[in-house]
Design a protein around this motif. Sequence first.
Motif, PDB file in Angstrom:
ATOM      1  N   ASP A 196      37.602  43.347  35.201  1.00  0.00           N
ATOM      2  CA  ASP A 196      38.959  42.819  35.355  1.00  0.00           C
ATOM      3  C   ASP A 196      40.006  43.880  35.033  1.00  0.00           C
ATOM      4  N   ASN A 199      40.193  46.356  37.734  1.00  0.00           N
ATOM      5  CA  ASN A 199      40.303  45.763  39.078  1.00  0.00           C
ATOM      6  C   ASN A 199      39.092  46.100  39.949  1.00  0.00           C
ATOM      7  N   HIS A 201      36.636  44.411  41.692  1.00  0.00           N
ATOM      8  CA  HIS A 201      36.336  43.048  42.122  1.00  0.00           C
ATOM      9  C   HIS A 201      35.350  42.971  43.280  1.00  0.00           C
ATOM     10  N   GLN A 303      32.074  34.265  37.587  1.00  0.00           N
ATOM     11  CA  GLN A 303      30.981  35.223  37.552  1.00  0.00           C
ATOM     12  C   GLN A 303      29.909  34.764  36.565  1.00  0.00           C
TER      13      GLN A 303
END
Length: 361
Positions: A196, A199, A201, A303
């Motif tokens: 996170d 970033n 992702h 997740q």
Amino acid sequence: MKRMDAKAEQIIVYGESMVIEESDIDWNELDLGEIELDKASVQNIRRKSDLVAYLINKDSKVYYNFIPRQKHEVFGGYKKSLQKGARLNECQVYNLYFRFKSPWLDGTSIALMCRPPHRRGEEWVFLLPDDTMGRIKAERKMYLRDARELTLYRQLMDPDEQNKLIENLALLDLHERCAQTLIHEYGHVLHYRMFDELNLHNNSDRYKWFLYSGYLDLVDLRYNDFASLEPLDKLTELKESLVEDYRISLNLQANNGMFILPNKVCYFGDFQLPELMYKGVEVMKEMLKGAIGGQAGKRAGGQSAHELDTLAYGRKLRRRMAASDWAAGKPSMTPDVIQRDLAILAMLDTEEEAATTLQVM
């Protein structure tokens, strides 16, 4: 800490959400140490039936044919984890009495970490049923057998390292083994926080993170023919090895340099060249620095990562060893393999994005 009456509140679920029930257990005999059980900090007392309803639906499978973990095992393991430095109190930790397979979550192994969809900022750790004492016996046998193979028949492991392994495995007991699982799962919490923060992702970006940090090349030296794995399998092994190195790092610090359990992903390489394990720990610390230090917070949901069985890992790695003359320290990854992996992952990322877009429309 105040002494508690013999008839006291027993924690089944730890963290921000807790289930409490009356018990006749004498808590004064459990040696709670520095852990404070402040009732005022217990929030969102959650019925287990509500949790089960969230996890299980009509399309789920539930498995009860496993030995449930006793509450004193979970409590002792949780305590040891905190003492070593895993901030499990930041999560919600549950001891389930069944394993399960849902369309959105795989709870068929010995433990599971997940960030539940639609519950932004929540992080759950599940201990799933397991015969912990039987596991300790089987793991000791497996690691010692493989060490003997490397030492006597392949001359790839120093006998002194074999003796160190014996000393480390002797430290395992019911609470210590449970703590190792909890710390492993908290390692997954940390790497998702870093995903996170940075970033990361999609699969391509996460692969590049492992590549540019140097961790991918390091695992390549510790893992038999790492290049032959499919790109997604490489990512799985990288994440699992990373959290194993996190677990080992807490042991080294808390237990006077003892690792207690080897890195189950890379142990064949670490047995041969122990310096690779210590290098893995140092690189891991740099990669997870923001999460370990608390700067990287919890954000996204959806997740999960379940702890793959150590014994199943051992069988897989042993088959790879039997079919080769591999020795640790030999790289298998090349620029061509890396470019192929990134191309495949980019294609898979595009397909996932397209599928997500169709679901939203």
